[in-house]
Design a protein around this motif. Structure first.
Motif, PDB file in Angstrom:
ATOM      1  N   GLY A  84       0.766  -1.050  -0.219  1.00 14.72           N
ATOM      2  CA  GLY A  84      -0.271   0.073   0.144  1.00 14.72           C
ATOM      3  C   GLY A  84       0.750   1.378   0.186  1.00 14.72           C
ATOM      4  N   LEU A 144       0.094   0.439  -4.838  1.00 16.38           N
ATOM      5  CA  LEU A 144      -1.423   0.493  -4.064  1.00 16.38           C
ATOM      6  C   LEU A 144      -1.556   1.920  -4.083  1.00 16.38           C
ATOM      7  CD1 LEU A 144      -2.375  -2.700  -2.839  1.00 16.38           C
ATOM      8  CD2 LEU A 144      -3.493  -2.710  -4.969  1.00 16.38           C
ATOM      9  N   ARG A 190      -3.915   5.662  -4.599  1.00 16.63           N
ATOM     10  CA  ARG A 190      -4.037   7.135  -6.025  1.00 16.63           C
ATOM     11  C   ARG A 190      -3.551   7.917  -5.471  1.00 16.63           C
ATOM     12  NH1 ARG A 190      -8.693   3.674  -2.475  1.00 16.63           N
ATOM     13  NH2 ARG A 190      -9.754   2.886  -3.226  1.00 16.63           N
ATOM     14  N   ASP A 208      -6.653   0.720 -11.854  1.00 10.70           N
ATOM     15  CA  ASP A 208      -7.573  -0.580 -11.517  1.00 10.70           C
ATOM     16  C   ASP A 208      -6.672  -1.534 -10.761  1.00 10.70           C
ATOM     17  OD1 ASP A 208      -8.963  -2.921 -11.214  1.00 10.70           O
ATOM     18  OD2 ASP A 208      -9.671  -2.794 -13.684  1.00 10.70           O
ATOM     19  N   VAL A 240      -6.539  -4.041  -9.569  1.00 12.02           N
ATOM     20  CA  VAL A 240      -7.319  -5.382  -8.888  1.00 12.02           C
ATOM     21  C   VAL A 240      -7.377  -6.230 -10.151  1.00 12.02           C
ATOM     22  CG1 VAL A 240      -9.446  -6.784  -8.873  1.00 12.02           C
ATOM     23  CG2 VAL A 240      -8.899  -5.358  -7.017  1.00 12.02           C
ATOM     24  N   SER A 251      -5.567  -1.401   5.285  1.00 10.28           N
ATOM     25  CA  SER A 251      -6.078  -0.848   4.704  1.00 10.28           C
ATOM     26  C   SER A 251      -6.001  -1.495   2.729  1.00 10.28           C
ATOM     27  CB  SER A 251      -6.475   1.401   3.889  1.00 10.28           C
ATOM     28  OG  SER A 251      -7.204   1.376   3.033  1.00 10.28           O
ATOM     29  N   ALA A 252      -5.044  -1.107   2.891  1.00 10.98           N
ATOM     30  CA  ALA A 252      -4.664  -2.250   1.296  1.00 10.98           C
ATOM     31  C   ALA A 252      -5.199  -3.765   1.029  1.00 10.98           C
ATOM     32  CB  ALA A 252      -3.071  -2.430   1.057  1.00 10.98           C
ATOM     33  N   SER A 303      -7.624  -4.995   3.268  1.00  9.81           N
ATOM     34  CA  SER A 303      -8.598  -4.929   3.704  1.00  9.81           C
ATOM     35  C   SER A 303      -8.807  -5.062   1.391  1.00  9.81           C
ATOM     36  CB  SER A 303      -9.381  -4.689   4.302  1.00  9.81           C
ATOM     37  OG  SER A 303      -9.524  -3.891   5.157  1.00  9.81           O
ATOM     38  N   GLN A 304      -8.741  -3.850   0.984  1.00 11.46           N
ATOM     39  CA  GLN A 304      -9.745  -3.465  -0.230  1.00 11.46           C
ATOM     40  C   GLN A 304      -9.207  -4.850  -1.435  1.00 11.46           C
ATOM     41  OE1 GLN A 304      -6.785  -0.589  -2.782  1.00 11.46           O
ATOM     42  NE2 GLN A 304      -8.055  -0.720  -4.561  1.00 11.46           N
ATOM     43  N   ARG A 350     -11.416  -8.079  -0.427  1.00 14.34           N
ATOM     44  CA  ARG A 350     -12.701  -7.697  -0.727  1.00 14.34           C
ATOM     45  C   ARG A 350     -13.115  -8.249  -1.800  1.00 14.34           C
ATOM     46  NH1 ARG A 350     -12.686  -2.805   3.140  1.00 14.34           N
ATOM     47  NH2 ARG A 350     -11.733  -1.918   1.501  1.00 14.34           N
ATOM     48  N   SER A 351     -11.808  -7.779  -3.044  1.00 13.41           N
ATOM     49  CA  SER A 351     -11.762  -7.904  -4.563  1.00 13.41           C
ATOM     50  C   SER A 351     -11.733  -9.495  -5.190  1.00 13.41           C
ATOM     51  CB  SER A 351     -10.907  -7.545  -5.110  1.00 13.41           C
ATOM     52  OG  SER A 351      -9.396  -7.981  -4.916  1.00 13.41           O
ATOM     53  N   TYR A 402     -16.515  -6.785   4.589  1.00 16.67           N
ATOM     54  CA  TYR A 402     -15.652  -7.193   3.350  1.00 16.67           C
ATOM     55  C   TYR A 402     -17.378  -8.725   3.445  1.00 16.67           C
ATOM     56  CZ  TYR A 402     -13.848  -8.402   7.903  1.00 16.67           C
ATOM     57  OH  TYR A 402     -12.997  -9.230   8.846  1.00 16.67           O
TER      58      TYR A 402
END
Length: 184
Positions: A49, A83, A85, A101, A103, A124-125, A127-128, A131-132, A158
Motif C-alpha cells: 500500500g 496500490l 491513488r 484498477d 485489482v 487498508s490495502a 482489506s481492499q 474485498r476484491s 468485506y
C-alpha cells in the motif's frame, strides 16, 4: 498460474500497529529471519500500500548489516507493485504503480508465469484486496502481545468467506505464522 498471498504481522488482539502507528512490537529471532529469507527467495514480486511503500522506500535502499544479505538483495531487486491513488511516481528501484484498477492489474500478474506474489501491505490495502477476492492465501504472523488499541487487521466491510488452515510455523520468540487458503 501465480498465487497472491497477504503476509502481515498481527497482535493477539487483532492489531497491525499500535495506537501511535508503531510496529516495533513485532517478535523476530534468528529463525524468523531465516524464514523471511526463505519467503523472499520464494516470490517474484511484492505488493505494498502507499503508506507501507513510503516507509519501506525510505529504509531499504540504505539498509545495512542489521538485515540479511538475502533481504537486502530481494528488497532491492524484486519488483514492487504499489496500490495508491495519490502517488504519481516511484523512486525505489523496480517499483511500479498498479494504476487506477489495481485489482485488474493484479489479476494480469496472476496470469503470468512465475512464482507467487506477496502482499506486504497495511490494513487498508489488505482489506481492499480481501474485498476484491484477489487474495488466494492469508499468512498471519501472530505476535504474542496485546496492544489494547491500534489499527485493526482488516477494515470492514468485506464479504463473508471461509478459509482453511494450510500451514503453521512456530518460532522460539513465541510468534506463529498461520497460513490460510481460501475455502470452497
Amino acid at each position: 498460474m501465480r498465487r497472491i498471498f497477504s503476509h502481515i504481522n498481527v497482535s493477539l488482539d487483532g492489531y497491525i500497529d499500535d495506537a501511535e502507528g508503531n510496529i516495533d512490537w513485532h517478535f523476530a529471532d534468528e529463525a524468523f529471519q531465516r524464514y523471511l529469507d526463505e519467503l523472499l527467495q520464494s516470490i517474484d514480486g511484492m505488493v505494498f500500500g502507499r503508506a507501507a511503500y513510503e516507509q519501506l522506500a525510505a529504509y531499504w535502499p540504505t539498509a545495512g548489516d542489521e538485515v540479511t544479505a538475502v533481504q537486502r538483495s530481494a528488497m532491492r531487486e524484486l519488483p514492487k507493485y504499489i496500490l495508491s491513488r495519490t502517488l504519481e511516481t516511484t523512486g525505489w528501484h523496480n517499483s511500479h504503480l498498479l494504476g487506477d484498477d489495481p485489482v485488474a492489474a493484479l489479476g494480469q500478474l496472476k496470469q503470468q508465469q512465475g512464482r507467487d506474489i506477496a502482499v506486504f501491505a497495511g490494513g487498508s490495502a489488505a482489506s481492499q484486496l480481501l474485498r476484491s477476492g484477489v487474495l488466494d492465501e492469508i499468512r498471519l504472523v501472530l505476535n504474542p502481545v496485546l496492544l489494547g488499541e491500534g489499527t485493526p487487521l482488516f477494515q470492514t466491510p468485506y464479504p463473508k468467506s471461509t478459509w482453511r488452515l494450510a500451514g503453521r510455523r512456530e518460532f522460539a520468540s513465541g510468534a506463529v505464522v498461520l497460513s490460510y487458503e481460501r475455502g470452497e
